[in-house]
Structures are given as C-alpha cells and as structure tokens.
Design an enzyme around this catalytic site. Structure first.
Site, PDB file in Angstrom:
ATOM      1  N   LYS A 294       0.867  -1.182   0.000  1.00 32.08           N
ATOM      2  CA  LYS A 294       0.000   0.000   0.000  1.00 32.08           C
ATOM      3  C   LYS A 294       0.898   1.224   0.000  1.00 32.08           C
ATOM      4  O   LYS A 294       2.017   1.179   0.530  1.00 32.08           O
ATOM      5  CB  LYS A 294      -0.878   0.015   1.262  1.00 32.08           C
ATOM      6  CG  LYS A 294      -2.062   0.953   1.192  1.00 32.08           C
ATOM      7  CD  LYS A 294      -3.133   0.469   0.230  1.00 32.08           C
ATOM      8  CE  LYS A 294      -4.477   0.378   0.865  1.00 32.08           C
ATOM      9  NZ  LYS A 294      -5.413  -0.476   0.204  1.00 32.08           N
TER      10      LYS A 294
HETATM   11  N1  GLU Z   1      -7.232  -0.502  -3.134  1.00 31.36           N
HETATM   12  C1  GLU Z   1      -7.977  -1.697  -3.355  1.00 31.36           C
HETATM   13  C2  GLU Z   1      -8.182  -2.518  -2.089  1.00 31.36           C
HETATM   14  O1  GLU Z   1      -8.103  -2.014  -0.997  1.00 31.36           O
HETATM   15  C3  GLU Z   1      -7.561  -2.498  -4.548  1.00 31.36           C
HETATM   16  C4  GLU Z   1      -6.141  -2.868  -4.637  1.00 31.36           C
HETATM   17  C5  GLU Z   1      -5.794  -3.489  -5.978  1.00 31.36           C
HETATM   18  O2  GLU Z   1      -6.660  -3.647  -6.826  1.00 31.36           O
HETATM   19  O3  GLU Z   1      -4.629  -3.779  -6.122  1.00 31.36           O
HETATM   20  O4  GLU Z   1      -8.495  -3.678  -2.157  1.00 31.36           O
END
Ligand code: GLU
Length: 428
Positions: A118
């Site tokens: 993240k």
């Molecule tokens: N930000 C999204 C989540 O919290 C998607 C992450 C992604 O698709 O890599 O799942």
C-alpha cells in the site's frame, strides 16, 4: 461520515485500532488456529520494506511544494506486491504498513498470486487542480520507479486516486522505461489496458458474498431484505446487483441520510455518488432515516459500505440484521465484532466480501501481460468463480473450526502464506 469510498476506508475513530494494530491482532488470532512455524509468524509481523520519497510539485501559481510519499511492501512470498495508492492528508508510513498487511491477507484469501502493498502521498487532492494532480502523480511514479514494476509491485486506485491517476502513473513509468508497460498498475481506463468491470468489481463481489450468505442462512434472495450504508461505487453496485437478483433493498444512504422503503427501493433510480454526489435524499422515498437508524434496521443483510468504524461498541448491541457483510474496509471495530459474535450475528469480513476489486485487478494484470482484453461477460464470470471458491474455502473453516467468518478468512489466508513461506524456506 464520508459519502462514498469503499475500497480504501479504514478505522479512524478514537475507539478504533489502527490498521496496523488490527492486522497484527488478526495475525495472532489466526496463528492460534493454524499450525504455522513461529518464525514465519514473526516474519509476517514486519513489512519487507517501506520506501519514503519527497515529491516536489510546482503549483499552478509557480510556487513549489514538497509532499511526502510512501510505498509499503509487506510480503511477496506468493507473488508480486499488490495494493492501492492513496492521496489523502492523513496518510502515514504506519498506516501504509497496516494496510499493506490487509492486502497480503486479502490476496491470499482470494488465492491470487500476489502479496500485499500500500502506498500514498500525504496530500489533500481536493486542494489540487487537475494539472497539479497529474504533475504530482507523474513525479511520484518517477520517485518510486525502482520499487515498483509489473513483476515486482503493482499499484492500483485507492482513496483519492482513480482510473485517470493510474493512466498518468502508467504513462510516466512507461516513458521512463522506454516502452509501454500497462501491467505496472491496475484500475486503468479500458482504452489503455484497463479491465472492463474493474470499477464495479468491489461492489459486485459484496453482492455475490451477500447472496451466498443469504442462501447459507436459509433464506431465498427473493424474500431477503437488505440495507446498504454508503452509495458510492461499492454500495451502489452492491445494492443494484442484489436488487437485480430479486432482493428488496429497503434502505440506502449517503452522508445526508437514508432513503427507506419497506417494499424495496428502485436502486437504479437512486443517484450513486459517481452519478450525482450526495443526492440520495433527492430520491422520492416514502420514508427517510438517519445513518444511525439504518444500521439498526431489522433486515436480513446489513452492508456497511461507506467508511470504517461505523459499527462500534455504542451501536453493536442494537444491530438488528441477521448478517452483516462488510463492504467498506474495517467498518466494524474489534469491540463491536466481539459484541456481534456474542449476540450470534455473523459478520462476513471485508477481506473476503470486497476483494472483487483486487481480483479483477489480477484479471487486468493477466490481460496486460497477454495483450488481450477480456469481455465484461468473461470478467464477471471469472469473478463469480473466484468469489464462490473463496467463499467455499472460508465456509469450510467456519464449519470445521466453529470460528467467526473473520477468523476463518484469516485462517485460510495464513494457511496459504505460511505454507508458501515454509516451502520456500528462509534465505540465506
Ligand atoms: N485498493 C484496493 C483494495 O483495498 C484495490 C487494490 C488493488 O486492486 O490492487 O483492495
């Protein structure tokens, strides 16, 4: 409360734990059930790396501001790091680490060949012009270029970022590498290698899991009532899919309150946040409710799909739904979780229910690598298969171990990660 979100929202209240505390607590809880080596558990408590960069931006007035950006990579034993990038004033390194751990569990419970990451920039994107956002995104992409890559770490949209942000990011990375590399990020517009159905995927997966939960607890979907808090991408897509499949969606809300109709709303006629922000109350419903009242409705399924920490110690005793299916990330505090468990109200966790987003990100990455676009029908069929398979894996643990759905999901995830780590061993 915020009006939308969904993917990306997480605990931010005093009662709540930080994302990192939650991730570590869930790891310990799962470790109590899974026969995993102590050393593996210890390794999973620490992210592989956290990269911090300065992101200078020339504002439209010619002044220069320097923002801080992060990318936390938790674990990649099962495949490249994967997870969103957020532009938000409250981004911290610790939050990125916690959320990167959530991504590790989410990818593992879905059995995707990805680990967890993240990142983000500490900035309020609402205070930037479109041009400033583009320059910030491109510079951030340049600064973390060595950390990411289609085989290494694949970012995606999260709070404050969207498909356009991913397009700029992919372009900046590709220009520097000297070739077009769509697989470096997911959640792009379909015209440059994005996947059809990616935008709707988290909400759609919430609906699929809610449908399975309704069936599991012995109801027909045609007889089921549903309340959805939040009418952004996750809430609106979940509500509309369940409505299409025959459920009565009796209440949906945004920041201003809820539209309520005991005979079922026409969810397609209620404007979603994307269609018209904060306009749920403009729908001509026979009744309205506050967001607090929506959470206490006597319905078959309650879907909190707005922000984190809305089901708390204060209201968990009053939740009257038969099942809670988490659309947002972290809508239930740990104290509320315990209260609901004691009261016998099952809570199907975020890392399973809203994992359709990262699952279709995986499909997008496959499409990018193969340079071959899938139809929306194929995406939705494969999403259905993946969601059912993860649901069945988690259900098997619920039944075998007599644990909550949340603990079962973490047991499935830790089992897979632990086995991969044990098999690969520790180098050197
Ligand atoms: N930000 C999204 C989540 O919290 C998607 C992450 C992604 O698709 O890599 O799942």
């Amino acid at each position: 409360m915020a009006t939308h979100t969904a993917e990306g929202a997480e605990p931010d209240e005093a009662e709540a734990e930080s994302a990192l505390e939650t991730a570590l607590r869930q790891l310990s809880a799962a470790a109590a059930h899974v026969d995993t080596d102590e050393g593996v558990i210890e390794r999973l408590k620490h992210p592989t790396r956290v990269v911090e960069v300065a992101v200078p931006l020339e504002r439209d007035d010619g002044s220069v501001e320097v923002y801080t950006g992060y990318r936390a990579q938790h674990d990649d034993v099962r495949g490249p790091y994967k997870g969103g990038l957020r532009f938000h004033p409250e981004v911290t390194a610790e939050e990125c680490v916690g959320l990167s751990m959530w991504m590790t569990w989410k990818c593992a419970v879905m059995d995707l060949p990805f680990g967890g990451a993240k990142g983000g920039v500490v900035v309020n994107p609402k205070e930037l012009s479109t041009e400033e956002k583009e320059r910030l995104t491109r510079r951030f992409a340049g600064e973390i270029r060595d950390t990411i890559g289609p085989k290494r770490d694949i970012p995606a949209p999260d709070m404050g970022t969207d498909a356009q942000t991913m397009a700029w990011f992919m372009d900046a990375y590709s220009m520097q590498e000297g070739e077009t590399i769509p697989g470096v990020v997911t959640g792009k517009p379909p015209v440059i290698g994005g996947s059809y159905g990616r935008e709707e995927a988290p909400g759609r997966s919430v609906a699929i899991i809610a449908r399975e939960a309704i069936d599991y607890y012995g109801k027909r979907i045609e007889d089921a009532t549903v309340a959805v808090q939040g009418f952004g991408s996750v809430g609106a897509n979940a509500a509309r899919a369940l409505d299409d499949w025959g459920a009565d969606v009796v209440a949906v809300s945004d920041v201003n309150g809820a539209a309520y109709d005991t005979t079922g709303l026409d969810t397609h006629a209620v404007p979603s946040h994307e269609e018209q922000p904060e306009a749920v109350m403009q729908y001509d419903a026979p009744n309205t409710l506050t967001n607090e009242e929506l959470l206490e409705l006597d319905v078959d399924v309650l879907i909190p799909a707005a922000i984190g920490n809305v089901i708390t110690a204060d209201n968990a005793g009053d939740v009257d739904a038969d099942v809670v299916v988490e659309g947002a990330n972290g809508p239930t505090t740990s104290t509320a979780d315990t209260i609901l468990e004691e009261r016998g109200v099952p809570v199907v966790p975020d890392i399973l229910a809203n994992a359709g987003g990262v699952t279709v990100s995986y499909f997008e990455w496959l499409q990018d690598i193969n340079r071959r676009q899938w139809s929306l029908e194929r995406v939705n069929e494969e999403l259905e298969d993946h969601m059912l398979s993860a649901w069945n894996d988690v259900r098997a643990e619920v039944e075998a171990r007599d644990v909550s759905w949340r603990d079962a999901a973490y047991v499935v995830a830790l089992g897979r990660i632990g086995e991969a780590k044990a098999t690969r061993g520790l180098w050197p």
